[in-house]
Design an enzyme around this catalytic site. Sequence first.
Site, short mmCIF file in Angstrom:
data_model
loop_
_atom_site.label_atom_id
_atom_site.label_comp_id
_atom_site.label_asym_id
_atom_site.label_seq_id
_atom_site.Cartn_x
_atom_site.Cartn_y
_atom_site.Cartn_z
N HIS A 39 6.22 -48.67 14.95
CA HIS A 39 6.66 -48.09 16.22
C HIS A 39 5.46 -47.80 17.13
O HIS A 39 5.52 -48.01 18.34
CB HIS A 39 7.40 -46.77 15.97
CG HIS A 39 8.65 -46.89 15.15
ND1 HIS A 39 8.77 -46.38 13.89
CD2 HIS A 39 9.86 -47.47 15.42
CE1 HIS A 39 9.98 -46.61 13.41
NE2 HIS A 39 10.66 -47.28 14.31
N ASP A 152 12.63 -57.06 13.92
CA ASP A 152 14.08 -57.23 14.11
C ASP A 152 14.26 -58.35 15.12
O ASP A 152 14.62 -58.12 16.27
CB ASP A 152 14.68 -55.91 14.59
CG ASP A 152 14.43 -54.79 13.60
OD1 ASP A 152 15.13 -54.73 12.59
OD2 ASP A 152 13.49 -53.99 13.81
#
Length: 284
Positions: A39, A152
Amino acid sequence: MPLAIARSVASLRAQVAAWRAAGDSVALVPTMGALHRGHIALVEAARQHCRRVVVSIFVNPLQFAPGTDFHRYPRSFESDCQQVAAAGGDAVFAPPVEEMYPKGFATEVRIAGLTENLCGPFRPGHFDGVATVVAKLFIQCGCDLAAFGEKDYQQLQVVRRMAADLDLPLTILGVPTVREPDGLALSSRNAYLSPAERTIAPRLYAIIQESAAALMAGATAAETEAKARKALKDAGFGTVEYVELVDAESLARLDRLRGQARLAVAAWLGRTRLIDNIPLPPAP
Ligand code: AMP
Protein backbone atom coordinates in the site's frame (compact mmCIF):
# COMPACT_ATOMS: atom_id res chain seq x y z
CA MET A 1 1.34 19.02 8.28
CA PRO A 2 -0.56 16.65 10.56
CA LEU A 3 -2.54 13.90 8.87
CA ALA A 4 -6.15 14.95 8.27
CA ILE A 5 -8.77 12.32 9.06
CA ALA A 6 -12.12 12.58 7.30
CA ARG A 7 -15.05 10.39 8.33
CA SER A 8 -17.69 12.00 6.14
CA VAL A 9 -17.94 12.80 2.44
CA ALA A 10 -18.58 16.45 3.39
CA SER A 11 -15.33 16.73 5.34
CA LEU A 12 -13.36 14.99 2.57
CA ARG A 13 -14.81 17.44 0.03
CA ALA A 14 -14.01 20.44 2.26
CA GLN A 15 -10.42 19.27 2.59
CA VAL A 16 -10.01 18.66 -1.14
CA ALA A 17 -11.63 22.05 -1.93
CA ALA A 18 -9.10 23.79 0.33
CA TRP A 19 -6.23 22.08 -1.50
CA ARG A 20 -7.74 22.92 -4.86
CA ALA A 21 -8.07 26.59 -3.84
CA ALA A 22 -4.32 26.52 -3.15
CA GLY A 23 -3.70 25.06 -6.61
CA ASP A 24 -2.76 21.56 -5.42
CA SER A 25 -3.38 18.38 -7.41
CA VAL A 26 -4.91 15.44 -5.54
CA ALA A 27 -4.35 11.67 -5.73
CA LEU A 28 -6.38 8.91 -4.12
CA VAL A 29 -5.13 5.51 -2.93
CA PRO A 30 -8.16 3.28 -2.21
CA THR A 31 -7.48 0.55 0.38
CA MET A 32 -9.22 -1.68 2.87
CA GLY A 33 -6.64 -0.86 5.56
CA ALA A 34 -4.30 -3.29 7.36
CA LEU A 35 -1.66 -1.38 5.44
CA HIS A 36 1.69 -2.88 4.44
CA ARG A 37 4.59 -1.88 2.19
CA GLY A 38 2.52 -2.69 -0.92
CA HIS A 39 0.00 0.00 0.00
CA ILE A 40 2.80 2.38 0.92
CA ALA A 41 4.36 1.89 -2.53
CA LEU A 42 1.05 3.18 -3.95
CA VAL A 43 1.21 6.27 -1.71
CA GLU A 44 4.78 6.94 -2.80
CA ALA A 45 3.95 6.44 -6.48
CA ALA A 46 0.93 8.75 -6.16
CA ARG A 47 3.11 11.41 -4.54
CA GLN A 48 5.34 11.44 -7.60
CA HIS A 49 2.37 12.75 -9.59
CA CYS A 50 0.26 14.84 -7.21
CA ARG A 51 0.91 17.39 -4.46
CA ARG A 52 -1.68 15.83 -2.12
CA VAL A 53 -2.43 12.18 -1.41
CA VAL A 54 -5.59 10.83 0.23
CA VAL A 55 -5.66 7.21 1.40
CA SER A 56 -9.13 5.77 1.79
CA ILE A 57 -9.58 2.99 4.34
CA PHE A 58 -12.88 1.21 3.95
CA VAL A 59 -13.61 -2.50 4.29
CA ASN A 60 -16.30 -2.59 1.64
CA PRO A 61 -19.07 -5.05 2.55
CA LEU A 62 -20.36 -4.98 -1.05
CA GLN A 63 -17.32 -6.85 -2.37
CA PHE A 64 -17.45 -9.72 0.14
CA ALA A 65 -19.77 -12.65 -0.53
CA PRO A 66 -21.85 -13.83 2.46
CA GLY A 67 -19.87 -16.20 4.68
CA THR A 68 -16.45 -14.93 3.54
CA ASP A 69 -13.93 -12.96 5.60
CA PHE A 70 -15.62 -9.53 5.93
CA HIS A 71 -15.90 -9.80 9.72
CA ARG A 72 -12.47 -11.22 10.36
CA TYR A 73 -10.68 -8.99 7.81
CA PRO A 74 -7.70 -7.44 9.68
CA ARG A 75 -8.26 -3.89 10.97
CA SER A 76 -5.43 -1.72 12.34
CA PHE A 77 -6.49 1.92 12.01
CA GLU A 78 -3.90 3.53 14.32
CA SER A 79 -0.95 1.83 12.67
CA ASP A 80 -2.45 2.55 9.23
CA CYS A 81 -2.59 6.28 9.97
CA GLN A 82 1.00 6.27 11.23
CA GLN A 83 2.17 4.55 8.06
CA VAL A 84 0.28 6.97 5.80
CA ALA A 85 1.76 9.96 7.65
CA ALA A 86 5.26 8.49 7.51
CA ALA A 87 4.92 7.93 3.76
CA GLY A 88 3.97 11.59 3.24
CA GLY A 89 0.22 11.05 2.78
CA ASP A 90 -1.93 14.07 3.61
CA ALA A 91 -5.29 12.62 4.59
CA VAL A 92 -7.10 9.41 5.47
CA PHE A 93 -10.71 9.02 4.43
CA ALA A 94 -12.33 6.38 6.62
CA PRO A 95 -16.11 6.57 6.34
CA PRO A 96 -18.42 4.34 8.36
CA VAL A 97 -20.52 1.89 6.30
CA GLU A 98 -23.67 4.06 6.73
CA GLU A 99 -21.86 7.01 5.16
CA MET A 100 -21.02 4.99 2.05
CA TYR A 101 -24.29 3.09 1.84
CA PRO A 102 -27.07 5.05 3.51
CA LYS A 103 -30.49 3.48 3.90
CA GLY A 104 -32.09 3.01 0.49
CA PHE A 105 -28.82 2.73 -1.42
CA ALA A 106 -29.67 0.95 -4.68
CA THR A 107 -27.07 1.70 -7.35
CA GLU A 108 -24.56 -0.77 -8.73
CA VAL A 109 -21.73 -0.32 -11.22
CA ARG A 110 -21.06 -3.44 -13.28
CA ILE A 111 -18.35 -3.99 -15.85
CA ALA A 112 -18.99 -6.76 -18.39
CA GLY A 113 -16.41 -8.88 -20.19
CA LEU A 114 -13.32 -8.25 -18.07
CA THR A 115 -15.01 -9.75 -15.02
CA GLU A 116 -16.05 -13.01 -16.69
CA ASN A 117 -12.85 -15.05 -16.22
CA LEU A 118 -10.02 -15.28 -13.66
CA CYS A 119 -11.48 -14.34 -10.23
CA GLY A 120 -14.90 -13.43 -11.68
CA PRO A 121 -16.58 -16.86 -11.68
CA PHE A 122 -15.14 -17.72 -8.25
CA ARG A 123 -16.24 -14.48 -6.59
CA PRO A 124 -19.72 -13.68 -7.93
CA GLY A 125 -20.58 -10.03 -7.37
CA HIS A 126 -17.08 -9.16 -6.16
CA PHE A 127 -16.11 -6.83 -9.01
CA ASP A 128 -19.54 -5.18 -8.97
CA GLY A 129 -18.86 -4.34 -5.33
CA VAL A 130 -15.37 -3.08 -6.14
CA ALA A 131 -16.50 -1.00 -9.12
CA THR A 132 -19.38 0.52 -7.14
CA VAL A 133 -17.23 1.60 -4.20
CA VAL A 134 -14.38 2.81 -6.40
CA ALA A 135 -16.76 4.88 -8.55
CA LYS A 136 -18.16 6.44 -5.38
CA LEU A 137 -14.68 7.15 -4.00
CA PHE A 138 -13.60 8.82 -7.25
CA ILE A 139 -16.69 11.04 -7.27
CA GLN A 140 -16.45 11.81 -3.55
CA CYS A 141 -12.78 12.77 -3.75
CA GLY A 142 -12.71 14.38 -7.19
CA CYS A 143 -9.11 13.22 -7.54
CA ASP A 144 -6.79 13.81 -10.52
CA LEU A 145 -5.21 10.37 -10.19
CA ALA A 146 -5.83 7.09 -8.39
CA ALA A 147 -3.20 4.41 -7.74
CA PHE A 148 -3.91 0.67 -7.78
CA GLY A 149 -1.61 -2.34 -7.37
CA GLU A 150 -0.83 -4.82 -10.14
CA LYS A 151 -1.14 -7.44 -7.39
CA ASP A 152 -4.89 -7.29 -8.11
CA TYR A 153 -4.41 -7.12 -11.85
CA GLN A 154 -7.98 -7.91 -12.87
CA GLN A 155 -9.22 -5.20 -10.48
CA LEU A 156 -6.79 -2.71 -12.04
CA GLN A 157 -8.11 -3.48 -15.53
CA VAL A 158 -11.73 -3.31 -14.35
CA VAL A 159 -11.10 0.11 -12.79
CA ARG A 160 -9.36 1.34 -15.95
CA ARG A 161 -12.32 0.19 -18.07
CA MET A 162 -14.81 1.84 -15.73
CA ALA A 163 -12.93 5.16 -15.66
CA ALA A 164 -12.74 5.18 -19.48
CA ASP A 165 -16.36 4.12 -20.00
CA LEU A 166 -17.77 6.67 -17.54
CA ASP A 167 -15.48 9.48 -18.79
CA LEU A 168 -14.15 9.97 -15.29
CA PRO A 169 -11.58 12.78 -15.48
CA LEU A 170 -8.68 11.07 -13.74
CA THR A 171 -5.58 9.02 -14.47
CA ILE A 172 -5.36 5.42 -13.25
CA LEU A 173 -1.84 4.54 -12.17
CA GLY A 174 -0.83 0.86 -11.94
CA VAL A 175 1.97 0.05 -9.48
CA PRO A 176 4.09 -3.15 -9.63
CA THR A 177 3.59 -5.77 -6.93
CA VAL A 178 5.68 -5.43 -3.76
CA ARG A 179 6.98 -8.78 -2.48
CA GLU A 180 8.58 -10.29 0.59
CA PRO A 181 12.25 -11.25 0.12
CA ASP A 182 11.12 -14.84 -0.56
CA GLY A 183 8.81 -13.70 -3.36
CA LEU A 184 5.44 -13.84 -1.60
CA ALA A 185 3.30 -10.90 -2.70
CA LEU A 186 2.44 -8.71 0.28
CA SER A 187 -1.24 -8.96 1.18
CA SER A 188 -3.28 -8.07 4.24
CA ARG A 189 -4.62 -11.63 4.08
CA ASN A 190 -1.12 -13.10 4.60
CA ALA A 191 -1.84 -12.47 8.30
CA TYR A 192 -4.22 -15.47 8.15
CA LEU A 193 -1.40 -17.91 7.26
CA SER A 194 -0.12 -20.29 9.94
CA PRO A 195 3.68 -20.53 10.29
CA ALA A 196 3.63 -23.80 8.31
CA GLU A 197 1.49 -22.27 5.55
CA ARG A 198 3.74 -19.22 5.46
CA THR A 199 6.67 -21.45 4.46
CA ILE A 200 4.63 -22.92 1.58
CA ALA A 201 3.11 -19.64 0.35
CA PRO A 202 6.16 -18.35 -1.61
CA ARG A 203 5.88 -21.42 -3.88
CA LEU A 204 2.94 -19.68 -5.57
CA TYR A 205 5.24 -17.04 -7.05
CA ALA A 206 8.03 -19.54 -7.73
CA ILE A 207 5.63 -21.78 -9.66
CA ILE A 208 4.25 -18.99 -11.84
CA GLN A 209 7.80 -17.88 -12.57
CA GLU A 210 8.66 -21.44 -13.67
CA SER A 211 5.47 -21.49 -15.76
CA ALA A 212 6.38 -18.15 -17.30
CA ALA A 213 9.78 -19.51 -18.33
CA ALA A 214 8.08 -22.50 -19.99
CA LEU A 215 5.66 -20.21 -21.86
CA MET A 216 8.58 -18.03 -23.00
CA ALA A 217 10.26 -21.19 -24.30
CA GLY A 218 7.16 -21.98 -26.42
CA ALA A 219 5.05 -24.27 -24.22
CA THR A 220 1.27 -24.07 -24.67
CA ALA A 221 -0.92 -22.49 -22.02
CA ALA A 222 -2.79 -25.78 -21.51
CA GLU A 223 0.31 -27.86 -20.76
CA THR A 224 1.82 -25.11 -18.61
CA GLU A 225 -1.36 -24.70 -16.59
CA ALA A 226 -1.63 -28.44 -15.99
CA LYS A 227 1.98 -28.59 -14.74
CA ALA A 228 1.48 -25.57 -12.51
CA ARG A 229 -1.69 -27.04 -11.00
CA LYS A 230 0.18 -30.24 -10.17
CA ALA A 231 3.15 -28.34 -8.72
CA LEU A 232 0.81 -26.31 -6.51
CA LYS A 233 -0.91 -29.44 -5.24
CA ASP A 234 2.45 -31.10 -4.59
CA ALA A 235 3.58 -28.01 -2.65
CA GLY A 236 0.59 -28.32 -0.31
CA PHE A 237 -1.98 -25.95 -1.78
CA GLY A 238 -5.64 -26.96 -1.66
CA THR A 239 -8.10 -25.96 -4.38
CA VAL A 240 -6.40 -24.31 -7.33
CA GLU A 241 -9.08 -22.02 -8.77
CA TYR A 242 -7.20 -21.03 -11.89
CA VAL A 243 -3.83 -20.73 -13.53
CA GLU A 244 -4.55 -18.67 -16.62
CA LEU A 245 -2.58 -16.98 -19.37
CA VAL A 246 -4.45 -13.88 -20.50
CA ASP A 247 -3.97 -10.86 -22.74
CA ALA A 248 -2.64 -8.04 -20.53
CA GLU A 249 -5.28 -5.56 -21.66
CA SER A 250 -8.47 -7.45 -22.55
CA LEU A 251 -7.81 -10.34 -20.11
CA ALA A 252 -8.97 -12.70 -22.88
CA ARG A 253 -7.61 -16.21 -22.47
CA LEU A 254 -4.56 -17.03 -24.64
CA ASP A 255 -3.58 -20.51 -25.83
CA ARG A 256 0.08 -19.53 -26.01
CA LEU A 257 2.20 -16.48 -25.36
CA ARG A 258 1.37 -13.66 -27.72
CA GLY A 259 1.94 -9.90 -27.28
CA GLN A 260 1.74 -8.46 -23.79
CA ALA A 261 0.26 -11.06 -21.45
CA ARG A 262 -0.24 -11.88 -17.78
CA LEU A 263 -0.02 -15.23 -16.09
CA ALA A 264 -2.43 -15.18 -13.15
CA VAL A 265 -3.14 -17.68 -10.39
CA ALA A 266 -5.56 -18.14 -7.50
CA ALA A 267 -5.19 -21.00 -5.02
CA TRP A 268 -6.23 -21.81 -1.48
CA LEU A 269 -3.72 -22.50 1.26
CA GLY A 270 -5.66 -23.77 4.25
CA ARG A 271 -8.35 -21.14 4.91
CA THR A 272 -6.56 -18.45 2.93
CA ARG A 273 -7.12 -17.62 -0.70
CA LEU A 274 -3.96 -16.31 -2.35
CA ILE A 275 -3.69 -14.63 -5.75
CA ASP A 276 -0.70 -13.52 -7.78
CA ASN A 277 0.24 -12.66 -11.35
CA ILE A 278 3.25 -11.70 -13.43
CA PRO A 279 3.79 -9.85 -16.69
CA LEU A 280 4.90 -11.74 -19.76
CA PRO A 281 7.35 -11.02 -21.25
CA PRO A 282 8.85 -10.31 -17.82
CA ALA A 283 9.30 -6.66 -16.79
CA PRO A 284 12.89 -5.51 -17.47
P1 AMP B 1 -6.50 -3.85 -0.48
O1 AMP B 1 -6.33 -3.05 0.78
O2 AMP B 1 -6.02 -5.25 -0.37
O3 AMP B 1 -7.88 -3.70 -1.08
O4 AMP B 1 -5.52 -3.19 -1.52
C1 AMP B 1 -5.55 -1.79 -1.78
C2 AMP B 1 -4.64 -1.49 -2.94
O5 AMP B 1 -3.32 -1.92 -2.64
C3 AMP B 1 -5.04 -2.23 -4.23
O6 AMP B 1 -4.87 -1.35 -5.34
C4 AMP B 1 -4.08 -3.37 -4.27
O7 AMP B 1 -3.83 -3.85 -5.57
C5 AMP B 1 -2.83 -2.73 -3.68
N1 AMP B 1 -1.91 -3.75 -3.18
C6 AMP B 1 -2.19 -4.76 -2.31
N2 AMP B 1 -1.11 -5.53 -2.13
C7 AMP B 1 -0.12 -5.02 -2.91
C8 AMP B 1 1.23 -5.38 -3.18
N3 AMP B 1 1.80 -6.43 -2.60
N4 AMP B 1 1.94 -4.62 -4.03
C9 AMP B 1 1.36 -3.53 -4.64
N5 AMP B 1 0.09 -3.14 -4.43
C10 AMP B 1 -0.65 -3.87 -3.58
